[in-house]
Design a protein around this motif. Structure first.
Motif, PDB file in Angstrom:
ATOM      1  N   ASP A   1      -4.582  -3.979   5.172  1.00  0.00           N
ATOM      2  CA  ASP A   1      -4.983  -3.922   3.759  1.00  0.00           C
ATOM      3  C   ASP A   1      -5.756  -5.190   3.381  1.00  0.00           C
ATOM      4  O   ASP A   1      -6.839  -5.124   2.783  1.00  0.00           O
TER       5      ASP A   1
ATOM      6  N   VAL B   1      -9.480   0.869  -2.429  1.00  0.00           N
ATOM      7  CA  VAL B   1     -10.260   1.254  -1.244  1.00  0.00           C
ATOM      8  C   VAL B   1     -10.169   2.756  -1.007  1.00  0.00           C
ATOM      9  O   VAL B   1     -11.151   3.406  -0.639  1.00  0.00           O
ATOM     10  N   LYS B   2      -9.017   3.329  -1.261  1.00  0.00           N
ATOM     11  CA  LYS B   2      -8.858   4.775  -1.082  1.00  0.00           C
ATOM     12  C   LYS B   2      -9.804   5.567  -1.996  1.00  0.00           C
ATOM     13  O   LYS B   2     -10.212   6.680  -1.654  1.00  0.00           O
TER      14      LYS B   2
ATOM     15  N   PRO C   1      -9.392   0.633   8.193  1.00  0.00           N
ATOM     16  CA  PRO C   1      -9.908  -0.673   8.614  1.00  0.00           C
ATOM     17  C   PRO C   1      -9.596  -1.038  10.047  1.00  0.00           C
ATOM     18  O   PRO C   1     -10.053  -2.071  10.529  1.00  0.00           O
TER      19      PRO C   1
ATOM     20  N   PHE D   1       0.822  -1.204   0.000  1.00  0.00           N
ATOM     21  CA  PHE D   1       0.000   0.000   0.000  1.00  0.00           C
ATOM     22  C   PHE D   1       0.860   1.259   0.000  1.00  0.00           C
ATOM     23  O   PHE D   1       0.453   2.300  -0.516  1.00  0.00           O
TER      24      PHE D   1
ATOM     25  N   PHE E   1     -15.951  -3.469   1.294  1.00  0.00           N
ATOM     26  CA  PHE E   1     -15.921  -2.121   1.862  1.00  0.00           C
ATOM     27  C   PHE E   1     -16.878  -1.189   1.131  1.00  0.00           C
ATOM     28  O   PHE E   1     -17.530  -0.338   1.748  1.00  0.00           O
TER      29      PHE E   1
ATOM     30  N   ALA F   1     -10.557   6.473   5.386  1.00  0.00           N
ATOM     31  CA  ALA F   1      -9.735   5.273   5.200  1.00  0.00           C
ATOM     32  C   ALA F   1      -8.337   5.550   5.738  1.00  0.00           C
ATOM     33  O   ALA F   1      -7.691   6.530   5.355  1.00  0.00           O
TER      34      ALA F   1
ATOM     35  N   CYS G   1      -9.516  -5.541   4.391  1.00  0.00           N
ATOM     36  CA  CYS G   1     -10.495  -4.571   3.888  1.00  0.00           C
ATOM     37  C   CYS G   1     -10.537  -4.629   2.361  1.00  0.00           C
ATOM     38  O   CYS G   1      -9.945  -3.787   1.676  1.00  0.00           O
TER      39      CYS G   1
ATOM     40  N   TYR H   1     -12.069  -4.381  -1.451  1.00  0.00           N
ATOM     41  CA  TYR H   1     -12.805  -3.297  -2.109  1.00  0.00           C
ATOM     42  C   TYR H   1     -14.309  -3.560  -2.156  1.00  0.00           C
ATOM     43  O   TYR H   1     -15.101  -2.693  -1.787  1.00  0.00           O
TER      44      TYR H   1
ATOM     45  N   ASN I   1      -3.286   2.590   5.512  1.00  0.00           N
ATOM     46  CA  ASN I   1      -2.982   1.169   5.337  1.00  0.00           C
ATOM     47  C   ASN I   1      -4.112   0.447   4.607  1.00  0.00           C
ATOM     48  O   ASN I   1      -4.715  -0.501   5.123  1.00  0.00           O
ATOM     49  N   THR I   2      -4.430   0.910   3.423  1.00  0.00           N
ATOM     50  CA  THR I   2      -5.474   0.319   2.585  1.00  0.00           C
ATOM     51  C   THR I   2      -5.007   0.359   1.133  1.00  0.00           C
ATOM     52  O   THR I   2      -4.099   1.108   0.773  1.00  0.00           O
ATOM     53  N   SER I   3      -5.672  -0.425   0.309  1.00  0.00           N
ATOM     54  CA  SER I   3      -5.302  -0.474  -1.109  1.00  0.00           C
ATOM     55  C   SER I   3      -5.689   0.818  -1.829  1.00  0.00           C
ATOM     56  O   SER I   3      -6.512   1.604  -1.339  1.00  0.00           O
TER      57      SER I   3
END
Length: 321
Positions: free
Chosen positions: A91, A121-122, A152, A65, A99, A113, A94, A96, A116-118
């Motif tokens: 990551d 997801v952002k 997450p 990430f 979420f 978010a 959570c 996509y 620490n997310t993809s």
């Protein structure tokens, strides 16, 4: 100087490439980043520093990430990761699609978010935030009467709710390293070292956080280590940070918080297995073969830039408010 290190520095110079590394990586990797004109920092500063560079390429020693975040903020640069399998439990927790459904089921909430997310997801978030900026952002939104959807990290969400009294609905995710920290083990350390300060990362469980002298990001810990008067510091985060803390404050006694088991019996085992994937051999391999470039769709970059830019400008936004 180690021949491998000389080789890596030479390759980076020839390729106009800079190495950025997180504080949780191996000391050899951190030293290589600094000695080659690169950078060692937390996830926010890694992205900010990379954005200021004129080099053609960035090589990221961290987790996936982080490399995606740097690519989002540097779409015209070639961004590579040392090991493309180096991920993050937050990551992974959570996805996509799940979420997106969670957000759709709570349309009245502002979506925050954690960094620490993809990248995907952002794109669903109103804000992306780091642990360093989370409390002030939640205070700001709470003062505006907004209800929060936080993802997450459930432990950080509980801490933010405790600190700000905001209406926060949390996604059920956790960092496997920080979740392994046990309050009992840290309380035992405090009893044995009553004059020690306790530094805790907000990804830790709330019962651990409530033992802290300082709750903060890795950058907060590094900034405070020399300022705090205590000679002993109990550090409850990934042990990778101990190297940097010891370098900048050699006069302090750094005590690693134990983790694992119901009684926290291991001496010092809090370390991310994915951060451990960043090795000198893999850095040289990546420089030679360039087979782990971060490639993102333009639409994802465009949509993820907005909440990231808001984070980068958060101080100006809050000041105006």
């Amino acid at each position: 100087m180690n021949i491998q290190i000389e080789n890596a520095i030479d390759l980076m110079a020839k390729q106009d490439c800079k190495l950025v590394s997180h504080y949780y990586t191996n000391p050899l990797v951190q030293d290589l980043a600094e000695n080659s004109g690169g950078f060692v920092g937390d996830s926010l500063d890694m992205a900010i520093w990379s954005r200021k560079q004129s080099c053609q390429s960035i090589l990221v020693a961290g987790v996936y990430f982080m490399a995606e975040t740097i690519k989002i903020l540097n779409p015209d640069k070639h961004v590579y990761i040392v090991d493309e399998n180096a991920t993050c439990s937050l990551d992974l927790s959570c996805g996509y699609d799940d979420f997106m459904l969670f957000c759709q089921n709570n349309p009245d909430r502002t979506v925050i978010a954690y960094i620490n997310t993809s990248a995907k997801v952002k794109t669903l978030a109103d804000w992306v935030v780091t642990s360093r900026k989370a409390v002030e952002l939640i205070y700001y939104l709470e003062c505006k009467g907004e209800k929060i959807l936080w993802a997450p990290d459930k432990h950080m969400g509980s801490y933010l709710k405790q600190e700000t009294k905001a209406d926060i609905l949390c996604w059920d995710g956790a960092c496997i390293v920080h979740e392994s920290l046990k309050a009992k083990g840290i309380a035992n350390l405090i009893e044995k070292n009553p004059d020690a300060a306790v530094f805790v990362h907000p990804e830790a469980p709330l019962e651990v956080i409530n033992l802290a002298t300082l709750v903060g990001s890795t950058k907060d810990m590094i900034d405070q280590i020399q300022k705090i008067k205590n000679k002993q510091i109990i550090v409850a985060t990934d042990r990778g940070i101990i190297y940097k803390l010891t370098k900048i404050a050699p006069e302090k006694e750094i005590i690693e918080a134990p983790s694992g088991g119901t009684g926290a019996t291991c001496v010092a085992c809090a370390h991310c297995p994915w951060m451990e994937m960043n090795t000198l051999d893999k850095i040289i391999s990546q420089l030679n073969h360039k087979n782990s470039e971060i490639l993102l769709d333009e639409e994802i970059i465009y949509k993820a830039q907005r909440p990231l830019e808001k984070m980068l400008n958060i101080d100006n936004l809050i000041y105006r408010y």
